[in-house]
Write a protein that holds these residues in place. Structure first.
Motif, mmCIF file in Angstrom:
data_model
loop_
_atom_site.group_PDB
_atom_site.id
_atom_site.type_symbol
_atom_site.label_atom_id
_atom_site.label_comp_id
_atom_site.label_asym_id
_atom_site.label_seq_id
_atom_site.Cartn_x
_atom_site.Cartn_y
_atom_site.Cartn_z
ATOM 1 N N GLN A 18 12.977 62.705 59.563
ATOM 2 C CA GLN A 18 13.924 63.048 58.502
ATOM 3 C C GLN A 18 15.367 62.924 58.973
ATOM 4 O OE1 GLN A 18 12.559 63.805 55.312
ATOM 5 N NE2 GLN A 18 14.623 63.038 54.948
ATOM 6 N N ARG A 19 15.637 63.300 60.218
ATOM 7 C CA ARG A 19 16.988 63.160 60.754
ATOM 8 C C ARG A 19 17.418 61.690 60.766
ATOM 9 N NH1 ARG A 19 19.267 61.496 65.143
ATOM 10 N NH2 ARG A 19 17.275 61.165 66.240
ATOM 11 N N ARG A 20 16.495 60.814 61.158
ATOM 12 C CA ARG A 20 16.812 59.388 61.184
ATOM 13 C C ARG A 20 17.099 58.855 59.780
ATOM 14 N NH1 ARG A 20 14.582 56.374 65.824
ATOM 15 N NH2 ARG A 20 13.705 57.826 67.354
ATOM 16 N N VAL A 21 16.292 59.277 58.809
ATOM 17 C CA VAL A 21 16.520 58.839 57.425
ATOM 18 C C VAL A 21 17.885 59.314 56.944
ATOM 19 C CG1 VAL A 21 15.752 59.061 55.032
ATOM 20 C CG2 VAL A 21 14.057 58.752 56.858
ATOM 21 N N GLN A 22 18.191 60.584 57.199
ATOM 22 C CA GLN A 22 19.470 61.122 56.743
ATOM 23 C C GLN A 22 20.641 60.401 57.395
ATOM 24 O OE1 GLN A 22 21.233 65.218 57.729
ATOM 25 N NE2 GLN A 22 20.322 65.539 55.703
ATOM 26 N N GLU A 23 20.538 60.119 58.683
ATOM 27 C CA GLU A 23 21.610 59.373 59.353
ATOM 28 C C GLU A 23 21.791 57.990 58.737
ATOM 29 O OE1 GLU A 23 20.606 59.265 63.457
ATOM 30 O OE2 GLU A 23 21.314 61.310 63.869
ATOM 31 N N GLY A 24 20.675 57.346 58.411
ATOM 32 C CA GLY A 24 20.771 56.029 57.798
ATOM 33 C C GLY A 24 21.426 56.071 56.431
ATOM 34 N N ILE A 25 21.043 57.044 55.612
ATOM 35 C CA ILE A 25 21.653 57.160 54.283
ATOM 36 C C ILE A 25 23.143 57.472 54.412
ATOM 37 C CG2 ILE A 25 21.634 58.402 52.091
ATOM 38 C CD1 ILE A 25 19.199 56.576 52.578
ATOM 39 N N GLN A 26 23.495 58.325 55.351
ATOM 40 C CA GLN A 26 24.915 58.603 55.573
ATOM 41 C C GLN A 26 25.657 57.330 55.964
ATOM 42 O OE1 GLN A 26 26.582 61.190 54.892
ATOM 43 N NE2 GLN A 26 25.175 62.937 54.850
ATOM 44 N N SER A 27 25.012 56.455 56.732
ATOM 45 C CA SER A 27 25.664 55.192 57.104
ATOM 46 C C SER A 27 25.874 54.300 55.883
ATOM 47 C CB SER A 27 24.838 54.465 58.169
ATOM 48 O OG SER A 27 23.727 53.776 57.609
ATOM 49 N N TYR A 28 24.953 54.350 54.921
ATOM 50 C CA TYR A 28 25.134 53.590 53.683
ATOM 51 C C TYR A 28 26.359 54.105 52.922
ATOM 52 C CZ TYR A 28 20.205 52.121 54.357
ATOM 53 O OH TYR A 28 19.024 51.624 54.854
ATOM 54 N N LEU A 29 26.469 55.431 52.848
ATOM 55 C CA LEU A 29 27.622 56.010 52.164
ATOM 56 C C LEU A 29 28.923 55.617 52.860
ATOM 57 C CD1 LEU A 29 26.376 59.674 51.465
ATOM 58 C CD2 LEU A 29 26.087 57.647 50.032
ATOM 59 N N GLN A 30 28.925 55.703 54.186
ATOM 60 C CA GLN A 30 30.124 55.368 54.949
ATOM 61 C C GLN A 30 30.487 53.894 54.803
ATOM 62 O OE1 GLN A 30 28.936 56.715 58.817
ATOM 63 N NE2 GLN A 30 28.938 58.879 58.193
ATOM 64 N N THR A 31 29.489 53.036 54.622
ATOM 65 C CA THR A 31 29.748 51.609 54.414
ATOM 66 C C THR A 31 30.427 51.376 53.067
ATOM 67 O OG1 THR A 31 27.861 50.955 55.785
ATOM 68 C CG2 THR A 31 28.648 49.350 54.161
ATOM 69 N N LEU A 32 30.005 52.111 52.040
ATOM 70 C CA LEU A 32 30.530 51.907 50.697
ATOM 71 C C LEU A 32 31.837 52.654 50.433
ATOM 72 C CD1 LEU A 32 27.200 52.193 48.638
ATOM 73 C CD2 LEU A 32 28.530 50.109 49.053
ATOM 74 N N GLN A 33 32.019 53.797 51.063
ATOM 75 C CA GLN A 33 33.152 54.667 50.725
ATOM 76 C C GLN A 33 34.508 53.981 50.749
ATOM 77 O OE1 GLN A 33 32.334 57.833 53.480
ATOM 78 N NE2 GLN A 33 31.135 59.016 51.997
ATOM 79 N N PRO A 34 34.877 53.258 51.802
ATOM 80 C CA PRO A 34 36.225 52.662 51.809
ATOM 81 C C PRO A 34 36.394 51.508 50.827
ATOM 82 C CG PRO A 34 34.997 51.970 53.752
ATOM 83 C CD PRO A 34 34.166 53.009 53.072
#
Length: 328
Positions: free
Chosen positions: A200-216
């Motif tokens: 679950q930690r790995r999944v959450q880190e990956g989803i956070q990376s998706y958000l960080q990719t899109l945010q800017p």
């Protein structure tokens, strides 16, 4: 979105059809003053098991005006973009999915939009007046995708190159589901992902990376959000293990059961609207949430899946509140 279940060339039909029929369970897109949100779903079987799109319409009791989807079993977001809808072969050819007859007398079924582009309404054959307008686009990736670095990076690329232009053109807020680690950590070639907590930690880190990719790359009004469904599952895992086991389909132990879809729907509603949906108080109200579901069982066995009890629904509703409140 209507295709015949008797077609022998579903992929071709799904990718080329532009005259999309709408399900009777969906409100007409012309109802601009209905007050509810318009939701587009993009993903795989985590969403189509127990028909989460139609379920969320019923759960919200007016908060959702209209939904449509492009779903494909087992697909990650890159594969969904490349191949498109697969719901004729993945389960949406049931009685509840039927919405009419074709000219040759075969059944027409509501299976969703044929491609990502047609769902978001940004296709060359549609002028501005005919394009769909969505308030939210809800994504889920293959659960193992964000948990591994190589697939995580590949999804980041497809999000920017393929999905981002459509999000910007449609002006829809992206919501990415943090899906749940599997019930048994070695199934589906997931042994390397570790224990339930590690997975679950790995999944959450990956989803956070998706958000960080899109945010800017998105304006403030379209900032992406994570729906912490997996975090909610993990809370149940740690505090009510017997109920956590019931969140999974008992046939394969990684798809959601109706109880899992109920928790997912509550978390999604809270992520979308900042508030929980109305809590169903009776067994009849709970059953009514799936009154028009196109798929409510594993097609390999045909067995009905148990719905959450009133007590279980109340517990899961409160878990969603706790997790979403802490995410704010």
């Amino acid at each position: 979105s209507a295709f015949s279940p008797h077609s022998t060339a579903n992929i071709v039909v799904e990718r080329s059809s532009s005259d999309l029929l709408r399900s009777k369970s969906m409100q007409s897109p012309e109802h601009e003053n209905g007050g509810g949100a318009r939701l587009a779903f993009l993903g795989n079987s985590i969403l189509y098991y127990n028909d989460c799109p139609r379920f969320l319409v019923n759960l919200g009791k007016g908060s959702v005006e209209y939904q449509d989807s492009c779903l494909r079993g087992g697909a990650n977001l890159s594969e969904l973009w490349d191949i498109g809808n697969g719901m004729m072969r993945h389960g949406f050819a049931t009685e509840a999915a039927k919405i009419g007859k074709s000219e040759d007398g075969s059944d027409l079924c509501d299976v969703g939009s044929p491609t990502v582009g047609s769902l978001l309404g940004c296709t060359e054959e549609k002028d501005d007046e005919k394009r769909e307008r969505w308030d939210f686009v809800i994504f889920n990736d293959h659960t193992q995708g964000p948990a591994r670095l190589a697939s995580r990076e590949a999804t980041q690329v497809t999000l920017v190159e393929n999905y981002l232009p459509l999000i910007l053109e449609n002006q829809a807020k992206p919501i990415i589901i943090e899906t749940a680690a599997y019930r048994f950590h070695e199934i589906n070639n997931s042994k390397d992902l570790g224990s339930t907590h590690e997975f679950q930690r790995r999944v959450q880190e990956g989803i956070q990376s998706y958000l960080q990719t899109l945010q800017p790359k998105l304006p403030q009004s379209l900032q992406p959000r994570m729906a912490p469904v997996g975090t909610a599952y993990l809370h149940v895992h740690d505090n009510n293990h017997a109920l956590w086991e019931k969140l999974f389909d008992p046939y394969d132990n990684f798809h959601p059961s109706p109880s899992g879809t109920f928790l997912q729907g509550c978390v999604l509603h809270c992520t979308l609207f900042g508030s929980l949906p109305p809590l169903p108080k009776t067994e009849e109200e709970i059953a009514g949430l799936w009154k028009d579901a196109r798929m409510m069982h594993n097609v390999k066995t045909g067995e009905n899946r148990a719905l959450p009890s009133v007590e279980e629904a109340g517990y899961l509703w409160n878990v969603a509140k706790k997790i979403c409140d802490s995410a704010l």
